[in-house]
Design a protein around this motif. Structure first.
Motif, PDB file in Angstrom:
ATOM      1  N   VAL A 152      47.420  28.461  49.143  1.00  0.00           N
ATOM      2  CA  VAL A 152      47.189  27.717  47.986  1.00  0.00           C
ATOM      3  C   VAL A 152      48.078  27.247  47.200  1.00  0.00           C
TER       4      VAL A 152
ATOM      5  N   LEU B 143      42.366  32.571  42.599  1.00  0.00           N
ATOM      6  CA  LEU B 143      41.997  32.672  43.792  1.00  0.00           C
ATOM      7  C   LEU B 143      41.044  33.586  44.205  1.00  0.00           C
TER       8      LEU B 143
ATOM      9  N   VAL C  13      42.167  27.654  51.717  1.00  0.00           N
ATOM     10  CA  VAL C  13      41.695  27.172  50.519  1.00  0.00           C
ATOM     11  C   VAL C  13      42.602  26.396  49.946  1.00  0.00           C
TER      12      VAL C  13
ATOM     13  N   LEU D  62      43.438  23.575  46.719  1.00  0.00           N
ATOM     14  CA  LEU D  62      43.217  23.083  45.098  1.00  0.00           C
ATOM     15  C   LEU D  62      43.421  21.720  44.887  1.00  0.00           C
TER      16      LEU D  62
ATOM     17  N   TYR E  93      38.027  23.696  44.517  1.00  0.00           N
ATOM     18  CA  TYR E  93      38.721  24.478  45.505  1.00  0.00           C
ATOM     19  C   TYR E  93      37.964  24.021  46.748  1.00  0.00           C
TER      20      TYR E  93
ATOM     21  N   ALA F 186      36.459  24.563  40.572  1.00  0.00           N
ATOM     22  CA  ALA F 186      37.620  25.466  40.207  1.00  0.00           C
ATOM     23  C   ALA F 186      37.245  26.054  38.750  1.00  0.00           C
TER      24      ALA F 186
END
Length: 108
Positions: free
Chosen positions: A14, A49, A67, A69, A78, A96
């Motif tokens: 991420v 997260l 994952v 963003l 996400y 998100a």
């Protein structure tokens, strides 16, 4: 301990993804994407997260593979890839800020 290691590995994905998303092309992004994501989390614009993973895995049990963003239409989303126990990969989009599941699709 294995679950914690998976979460730590996913956090790295991420952070690197956020670095690519939030910076203009041609700029060095080392460390800047993580800082942007941290600021968004502190401002309440995105959930951490860990919270997103909990919501995603509650909806589709399995193992998180990736994952990302992403910024979309003035907000953040996400995108999570989940591998279920049958070996099927699912792509899930979550708001998100709220963690609400926006969509779940079987990966081709």
């Amino acid at each position: 301990m294995g679950r914690l290691k998976s979460i730590m590995n996913l956090t790295a994905v991420v952070v690197l993804t956020a670095a690519v998303i939030f910076l203009p092309a041609g700029r060095s992004w080392a460390g800047e994407g993580h800082e942007k994501a941290r600021k968004l989390k502190q401002a309440g614009d995105i959930l951490p997260l860990e919270a997103i993973l909990k919501k995603a895995l509650a909806k589709k049990p399995g193992r998180a593979l990736e994952v990302e963003l992403e910024k979309e239409r003035g907000g953040y989303v996400y995108e999570a890839e989940i591998l279920d126990k049958a070996g099927v990969v699912w792509e899930m989009r979550l708001d998100a800020k709220t963690g609400a599941v926006l969509s779940i699709e079987k990966e081709d």
